[in-house]
Design a protein around this motif. Structure first.
Motif, PDB file in Angstrom:
ATOM      1  N   UNK A   1       0.800  -1.231   0.000  1.00  0.00           N
ATOM      2  CA  UNK A   1       0.000   0.000   0.000  1.00  0.00           C
ATOM      3  C   UNK A   1       0.831   1.279   0.000  1.00  0.00           C
ATOM      4  N   UNK A   2       2.109   1.184  -0.344  1.00  0.00           N
ATOM      5  CA  UNK A   2       2.971   2.369  -0.325  1.00  0.00           C
ATOM      6  C   UNK A   2       2.482   3.441  -1.290  1.00  0.00           C
ATOM      7  N   UNK A   3       1.966   3.030  -2.427  1.00  0.00           N
ATOM      8  CA  UNK A   3       1.461   3.988  -3.409  1.00  0.00           C
ATOM      9  C   UNK A   3       0.363   4.853  -2.803  1.00  0.00           C
ATOM     10  N   UNK A   4      -0.559   4.225  -2.070  1.00  0.00           N
ATOM     11  CA  UNK A   4      -1.652   4.971  -1.447  1.00  0.00           C
ATOM     12  C   UNK A   4      -1.128   5.925  -0.360  1.00  0.00           C
ATOM     13  N   UNK A   5      -0.132   5.466   0.397  1.00  0.00           N
ATOM     14  CA  UNK A   5       0.434   6.298   1.461  1.00  0.00           C
ATOM     15  C   UNK A   5       1.135   7.525   0.874  1.00  0.00           C
ATOM     16  N   UNK A   6       1.909   7.317  -0.175  1.00  0.00           N
ATOM     17  CA  UNK A   6       2.607   8.434  -0.824  1.00  0.00           C
ATOM     18  C   UNK A   6       1.615   9.438  -1.410  1.00  0.00           C
ATOM     19  N   UNK A   7       0.508   8.949  -1.915  1.00  0.00           N
ATOM     20  CA  UNK A   7      -0.512   9.846  -2.478  1.00  0.00           C
ATOM     21  C   UNK A   7      -1.112  10.724  -1.385  1.00  0.00           C
TER      22      UNK A   7
ATOM     23  N   UNK B   1       0.137  15.858   4.684  1.00  0.00           N
ATOM     24  CA  UNK B   1       0.004  15.351   6.046  1.00  0.00           C
ATOM     25  C   UNK B   1       1.298  14.664   6.486  1.00  0.00           C
ATOM     26  N   UNK B   2       1.586  14.775   7.761  1.00  0.00           N
ATOM     27  CA  UNK B   2       2.675  14.012   8.358  1.00  0.00           C
ATOM     28  C   UNK B   2       2.136  12.614   8.671  1.00  0.00           C
ATOM     29  N   UNK B   3       2.895  11.589   8.265  1.00  0.00           N
ATOM     30  CA  UNK B   3       2.412  10.211   8.411  1.00  0.00           C
ATOM     31  C   UNK B   3       3.425   9.353   9.154  1.00  0.00           C
ATOM     32  N   UNK B   4       2.942   8.632  10.150  1.00  0.00           N
ATOM     33  CA  UNK B   4       3.732   7.558  10.755  1.00  0.00           C
ATOM     34  C   UNK B   4       3.162   6.257  10.234  1.00  0.00           C
TER      35      UNK B   4
ATOM     36  N   UNK C   1      11.194  -4.768   7.441  1.00  0.00           N
ATOM     37  CA  UNK C   1      11.958  -5.935   7.883  1.00  0.00           C
ATOM     38  C   UNK C   1      13.457  -5.697   7.998  1.00  0.00           C
ATOM     39  N   UNK C   2      13.957  -4.593   7.406  1.00  0.00           N
ATOM     40  CA  UNK C   2      15.406  -4.382   7.367  1.00  0.00           C
ATOM     41  C   UNK C   2      15.742  -2.900   7.446  1.00  0.00           C
ATOM     42  N   UNK C   3      17.041  -2.620   7.641  1.00  0.00           N
ATOM     43  CA  UNK C   3      17.517  -1.242   7.642  1.00  0.00           C
ATOM     44  C   UNK C   3      17.197  -0.585   6.303  1.00  0.00           C
ATOM     45  N   UNK C   4      17.379  -1.340   5.224  1.00  0.00           N
ATOM     46  CA  UNK C   4      17.101  -0.816   3.892  1.00  0.00           C
ATOM     47  C   UNK C   4      15.642  -0.430   3.719  1.00  0.00           C
ATOM     48  N   UNK C   5      14.736  -1.237   4.262  1.00  0.00           N
ATOM     49  CA  UNK C   5      13.306  -0.909   4.212  1.00  0.00           C
ATOM     50  C   UNK C   5      13.034   0.408   4.921  1.00  0.00           C
ATOM     51  N   UNK C   6      13.605   0.542   6.113  1.00  0.00           N
ATOM     52  CA  UNK C   6      13.390   1.751   6.908  1.00  0.00           C
ATOM     53  C   UNK C   6      13.913   2.984   6.182  1.00  0.00           C
ATOM     54  N   UNK C   7      15.122   2.882   5.655  1.00  0.00           N
ATOM     55  CA  UNK C   7      15.741   3.989   4.936  1.00  0.00           C
ATOM     56  C   UNK C   7      14.903   4.386   3.724  1.00  0.00           C
ATOM     57  N   UNK C   8      14.437   3.394   2.975  1.00  0.00           N
ATOM     58  CA  UNK C   8      13.646   3.668   1.785  1.00  0.00           C
ATOM     59  C   UNK C   8      12.362   4.403   2.126  1.00  0.00           C
ATOM     60  N   UNK C   9      11.664   3.966   3.155  1.00  0.00           N
ATOM     61  CA  UNK C   9      10.398   4.593   3.520  1.00  0.00           C
ATOM     62  C   UNK C   9      10.597   6.036   3.982  1.00  0.00           C
ATOM     63  N   UNK C  10      11.619   6.269   4.768  1.00  0.00           N
ATOM     64  CA  UNK C  10      11.881   7.633   5.229  1.00  0.00           C
ATOM     65  C   UNK C  10      12.261   8.534   4.066  1.00  0.00           C
ATOM     66  N   UNK C  11      12.943   7.977   3.085  1.00  0.00           N
ATOM     67  CA  UNK C  11      13.301   8.763   1.904  1.00  0.00           C
ATOM     68  C   UNK C  11      12.100   9.032   1.004  1.00  0.00           C
TER      69      UNK C  11
ATOM     70  N   UNK D   1       9.360  10.183   2.127  1.00  0.00           N
ATOM     71  CA  UNK D   1       8.632  11.297   2.717  1.00  0.00           C
ATOM     72  C   UNK D   1       7.810  10.943   3.943  1.00  0.00           C
ATOM     73  N   UNK D   2       7.902   9.696   4.379  1.00  0.00           N
ATOM     74  CA  UNK D   2       7.188   9.287   5.595  1.00  0.00           C
ATOM     75  C   UNK D   2       7.908   9.870   6.810  1.00  0.00           C
ATOM     76  N   UNK D   3       7.172  10.445   7.738  1.00  0.00           N
ATOM     77  CA  UNK D   3       7.762  11.153   8.874  1.00  0.00           C
ATOM     78  C   UNK D   3       8.345  10.208   9.915  1.00  0.00           C
ATOM     79  N   UNK D   4       7.582   9.168  10.225  1.00  0.00           N
ATOM     80  CA  UNK D   4       8.018   8.200  11.243  1.00  0.00           C
ATOM     81  C   UNK D   4       7.712   6.793  10.772  1.00  0.00           C
ATOM     82  N   UNK D   5       8.661   5.907  10.976  1.00  0.00           N
ATOM     83  CA  UNK D   5       8.421   4.497  10.692  1.00  0.00           C
ATOM     84  C   UNK D   5       8.197   3.763  12.010  1.00  0.00           C
ATOM     85  N   UNK D   6       7.299   2.795  11.970  1.00  0.00           N
ATOM     86  CA  UNK D   6       6.988   1.993  13.154  1.00  0.00           C
ATOM     87  C   UNK D   6       7.430   0.564  12.866  1.00  0.00           C
TER      88      UNK D   6
END
Length: 239
Positions: free
Chosen positions: A62-68, A75-78, A84-94, A96-101
């Motif tokens: 659902x990343x496409x919907x979140x980015x939209x 909006x700021x989104x957590x 599952x990995x450091x790479x996943x976290x880095x990608x999501x923050x890049x 535009x997602x504000x906080x990863x859980x």
């Protein structure tokens, strides 16, 4: 207290699960952006989004919907689910997602998670889902045989500041949050910010959580089923 409206995404739709059961999903809206717009118009600027497909399958369905939502509504989104990995976290923050859980990664890839904490600080939130007092992970399908103290100690040492804590037995039930649990956790780990999640049923629950001086609370099903209005949520929202 921060009141954070929740959107759970499954196959691109806004849903809620009952006690984490994927077979008991109620669909509330086919258009996530339309749903998020209601929160924006009510003057909420930060929302909570879970990719339920990601939580179960480990892929960002659902990343496409979140980015939209982020791009169209500013909006700021957590968000969590499938990290599952450091790479996943880095990608999501890049993206535009504000906080990863992160929850499963903290259990299955602790070194990656500790590196995320070191590099991204307050942008990284631990998703701690409790099932009968034990840490649950993998879409709430598995539990960890370790004490909370032993589980959290290395994370605190590496800079963990915020935990989104869900009592699975309360999630999606409208039976009221586990107030004793959140109060106990706050006393046990005073250096941490806890965001309560699961079971909020009405304005009185928010009132009690605020009086307990909780850092934050996620509101989902109670809003979608008309038990809590956006106006009532805003009354207890302070930032």
């Amino acid at each position: 207290m921060k009141v954070i409206p929740a959107i759970d995404l499954l196959d691109g739709k806004v849903v809620r699960l009952h006690k984490g059961d994927y077979d008991e999903a109620t669909i509330y809206n086919d258009n996530p952006t339309e749903e998020a717009r209601k929160f924006k118009e009510a003057e909420f600027n930060h929302i909570h989004i879970v990719d339920l497909n990601g939580a179960k399958e480990g892929t960002f369905v659902n990343l496409k919907q979140i980015k939209k939502i982020i791009s169209e509504l500013d909006l700021s989104v957590q968000t969590g689910g499938g990290i599952r990995s450091y790479g996943d976290a880095k990608m999501l923050l890049e993206q535009g997602i504000s906080n990863i859980i992160c929850s499963s990664m903290a259990v299955k890839s602790p070194d990656d998670w500790l590196n995320v904490l070191e590099d991204y600080g307050d942008s990284a939130i631990l998703g701690m889902d409790l099932k009968e007092g034990k840490v649950a992970y993998g879409g709430w399908l598995e539990t960890l045989d370790k004490s909370l103290e032993g589980f959290l100690a290395p994370m605190i040492e590496r800079g963990l500041s915020t935990i989104l804590c869900t009592d699975i037995s309360k999630d999606g039930t409208l039976e009221g949050p586990n107030l004793e649990l959140y109060q106990q956790l706050g006393k046990q780990f005073p250096q941490l910010h806890f965001i309560a999640s699961g079971g909020v049923s009405n304005a009185n629950d928010l009132n009690v959580l605020e009086k307990q001086d909780q850092y934050g609370v996620v509101v989902g099903r109670a809003y979608y089923e008309g038990k809590l209005s956006l106006e009532e949520m805003l009354k207890y929202h302070s930032g």
